[in-house]
Design a protein around this motif. Structure first.
Motif, PDB file in Angstrom:
ATOM      1  N   ARG A   1      32.677 -21.026 -17.634  1.00 21.81           N
ATOM      2  CA  ARG A   1      34.025 -20.449 -17.753  1.00 21.81           C
ATOM      3  C   ARG A   1      34.842 -21.168 -18.823  1.00 21.81           C
ATOM      4  NH1 ARG A   1      35.524 -19.376 -11.378  1.00 21.81           N
ATOM      5  NH2 ARG A   1      33.739 -18.022 -10.993  1.00 21.81           N
ATOM      6  N   ALA A   2      34.737 -22.488 -18.861  1.00 22.61           N
ATOM      7  CA  ALA A   2      35.473 -23.259 -19.867  1.00 22.61           C
ATOM      8  C   ALA A   2      34.967 -22.934 -21.275  1.00 22.61           C
ATOM      9  CB  ALA A   2      35.345 -24.751 -19.587  1.00 22.61           C
ATOM     10  N   ALA A   3      33.666 -22.703 -21.410  1.00 20.35           N
ATOM     11  CA  ALA A   3      33.100 -22.357 -22.718  1.00 20.35           C
ATOM     12  C   ALA A   3      33.675 -21.047 -23.237  1.00 20.35           C
ATOM     13  CB  ALA A   3      31.580 -22.273 -22.626  1.00 20.35           C
ATOM     14  N   LEU A   4      33.888 -20.085 -22.352  1.00 17.37           N
ATOM     15  CA  LEU A   4      34.463 -18.805 -22.771  1.00 17.37           C
ATOM     16  C   LEU A   4      35.886 -18.987 -23.290  1.00 17.37           C
ATOM     17  CD1 LEU A   4      33.115 -16.531 -19.894  1.00 17.37           C
ATOM     18  CD2 LEU A   4      32.310 -16.621 -22.271  1.00 17.37           C
ATOM     19  N   VAL A   5      36.664 -19.822 -22.608  1.00 16.52           N
ATOM     20  CA  VAL A   5      38.034 -20.110 -23.053  1.00 16.52           C
ATOM     21  C   VAL A   5      38.002 -20.854 -24.385  1.00 16.52           C
ATOM     22  CG1 VAL A   5      40.146 -21.391 -22.517  1.00 16.52           C
ATOM     23  CG2 VAL A   5      38.976 -20.114 -20.714  1.00 16.52           C
ATOM     24  N   ALA A   6      37.124 -21.841 -24.489  1.00 13.58           N
ATOM     25  CA  ALA A   6      37.020 -22.624 -25.722  1.00 13.58           C
ATOM     26  C   ALA A   6      36.638 -21.731 -26.903  1.00 13.58           C
ATOM     27  CB  ALA A   6      35.993 -23.743 -25.543  1.00 13.58           C
ATOM     28  N   GLU A   7      35.675 -20.868 -26.690  1.00 14.78           N
ATOM     29  CA  GLU A   7      35.228 -19.976 -27.766  1.00 14.78           C
ATOM     30  C   GLU A   7      36.341 -19.018 -28.179  1.00 14.78           C
ATOM     31  OE1 GLU A   7      32.625 -18.545 -30.635  1.00 14.78           O
ATOM     32  OE2 GLU A   7      32.537 -20.367 -29.423  1.00 14.78           O
ATOM     33  N   LYS A   8      37.047 -18.477 -27.200  1.00 14.59           N
ATOM     34  CA  LYS A   8      38.151 -17.555 -27.495  1.00 14.59           C
ATOM     35  C   LYS A   8      39.215 -18.239 -28.351  1.00 14.59           C
ATOM     36  CE  LYS A   8      41.676 -14.723 -25.293  1.00 14.59           C
ATOM     37  NZ  LYS A   8      42.307 -14.334 -24.034  1.00 14.59           N
ATOM     38  N   ASN A   9      39.440 -19.530 -28.093  1.00 13.42           N
ATOM     39  CA  ASN A   9      40.468 -20.275 -28.818  1.00 13.42           C
ATOM     40  C   ASN A   9      39.915 -21.037 -30.024  1.00 13.42           C
ATOM     41  OD1 ASN A   9      42.976 -19.851 -27.198  1.00 13.42           O
ATOM     42  ND2 ASN A   9      41.592 -20.546 -25.590  1.00 13.42           N
TER      43      ASN A   9
ATOM     44  N   ALA B   1      42.864 -28.644 -22.152  1.00 14.59           N
ATOM     45  CA  ALA B   1      42.821 -29.495 -20.955  1.00 14.59           C
ATOM     46  C   ALA B   1      43.467 -28.773 -19.776  1.00 14.59           C
ATOM     47  CB  ALA B   1      43.525 -30.823 -21.224  1.00 14.59           C
ATOM     48  N   SER B   2      44.602 -28.156 -20.019  1.00 12.68           N
ATOM     49  CA  SER B   2      45.302 -27.418 -18.967  1.00 12.68           C
ATOM     50  C   SER B   2      44.464 -26.243 -18.469  1.00 12.68           C
ATOM     51  CB  SER B   2      46.653 -26.934 -19.501  1.00 12.68           C
ATOM     52  OG  SER B   2      47.356 -26.238 -18.511  1.00 12.68           O
ATOM     53  N   ALA B   3      43.833 -25.530 -19.388  1.00 10.62           N
ATOM     54  CA  ALA B   3      42.975 -24.401 -19.002  1.00 10.62           C
ATOM     55  C   ALA B   3      41.779 -24.888 -18.189  1.00 10.62           C
ATOM     56  CB  ALA B   3      42.508 -23.650 -20.248  1.00 10.62           C
ATOM     57  N   MET B   4      41.195 -26.013 -18.579  1.00  8.78           N
ATOM     58  CA  MET B   4      40.057 -26.563 -17.836  1.00  8.78           C
ATOM     59  C   MET B   4      40.490 -26.999 -16.437  1.00  8.78           C
ATOM     60  SD  MET B   4      38.062 -28.735 -20.724  1.00  8.78           S
ATOM     61  CE  MET B   4      36.431 -28.129 -21.112  1.00  8.78           C
ATOM     62  N   ASP B   5      41.675 -27.560 -16.331  1.00  6.54           N
ATOM     63  CA  ASP B   5      42.196 -27.932 -15.016  1.00  6.54           C
ATOM     64  C   ASP B   5      42.330 -26.701 -14.124  1.00  6.54           C
ATOM     65  OD1 ASP B   5      42.341 -30.599 -15.753  1.00  6.54           O
ATOM     66  OD2 ASP B   5      44.515 -30.588 -16.059  1.00  6.54           O
ATOM     67  N   ALA B   6      42.837 -25.610 -14.689  1.00  3.22           N
ATOM     68  CA  ALA B   6      43.003 -24.374 -13.916  1.00  3.22           C
ATOM     69  C   ALA B   6      41.650 -23.834 -13.459  1.00  3.22           C
ATOM     70  CB  ALA B   6      43.751 -23.334 -14.748  1.00  3.22           C
ATOM     71  N   ILE B   7      40.659 -23.905 -14.323  1.00  2.00           N
ATOM     72  CA  ILE B   7      39.310 -23.450 -13.956  1.00  2.00           C
ATOM     73  C   ILE B   7      38.750 -24.345 -12.849  1.00  2.00           C
ATOM     74  CG2 ILE B   7      36.937 -23.181 -14.779  1.00  2.00           C
ATOM     75  CD1 ILE B   7      38.249 -22.514 -17.583  1.00  2.00           C
ATOM     76  N   ALA B   8      38.919 -25.653 -12.990  1.00  2.00           N
ATOM     77  CA  ALA B   8      38.415 -26.588 -11.973  1.00  2.00           C
ATOM     78  C   ALA B   8      39.059 -26.318 -10.616  1.00  2.00           C
ATOM     79  CB  ALA B   8      38.665 -28.025 -12.413  1.00  2.00           C
ATOM     80  N   ARG B   9      40.348 -25.980 -10.623  1.00  2.00           N
ATOM     81  CA  ARG B   9      41.033 -25.680  -9.355  1.00  2.00           C
ATOM     82  C   ARG B   9      40.410 -24.479  -8.654  1.00  2.00           C
ATOM     83  NH1 ARG B   9      45.535 -27.344 -12.330  1.00  2.00           N
ATOM     84  NH2 ARG B   9      46.118 -25.206 -12.861  1.00  2.00           N
ATOM     85  N   GLN B  10      39.850 -23.544  -9.411  1.00  2.00           N
ATOM     86  CA  GLN B  10      39.174 -22.395  -8.803  1.00  2.00           C
ATOM     87  C   GLN B  10      37.965 -22.839  -7.980  1.00  2.00           C
ATOM     88  OE1 GLN B  10      38.198 -19.717 -12.012  1.00  2.00           O
ATOM     89  NE2 GLN B  10      40.348 -19.351 -12.522  1.00  2.00           N
TER      90      GLN B  10
END
Length: 101
Positions: A47-55, A88-97
């Motif tokens: 999931r984090a990779a998808l966010v990273a790639e998008k950005n 970092a904030s996006a990864m935190d949100a993913i981790a909370r899931q």
């Protein structure tokens, strides 16, 4: 090009992403995430990779079983930028899931 954050800006921005710390010896931030098992750790990375790639902003990371170690820096800017804080904030949100605070 994205601008590096000045020291005061970095410290203030890091307050918004608890658990992240500055890396000794380089201008980067890091965090270690610990999940229930490998499947959760890999799911987080996917999931984090998808966010990273998008950005178009990619982490330095490593996975061993249920642990994911992440380092963020903006190589083009030579240090920490808003892009690192946002990822970092996006990864935190993913981790909370996955129940990881």
């Amino acid at each position: 090009m994205v601008e590096r954050l000045a020291a005061a800006e970095r410290h203030k921005a890091l307050q918004g992403v608890p658990g992240w710390r500055e890396v000794d010896g380089r201008e980067a931030i890091a965090r270690i995430f610990t999940f229930k098992d490998f499947n959760e750790a890999f799911g987080f990375m996917t999931r984090a990779a998808l966010v990273a790639e998008k950005n178009d902003h990619h982490p330095e990371w490593r996975n061993v079983y249920k642990t994911v170690e992440v380092v963020l820096t903006t190589h083009d800017a030579g240090g920490i930028t808003r892009r690192d804080i946002d990822l970092a904030s996006a990864m935190d949100a993913i981790a909370r899931q996955f129940g990881v605070a």
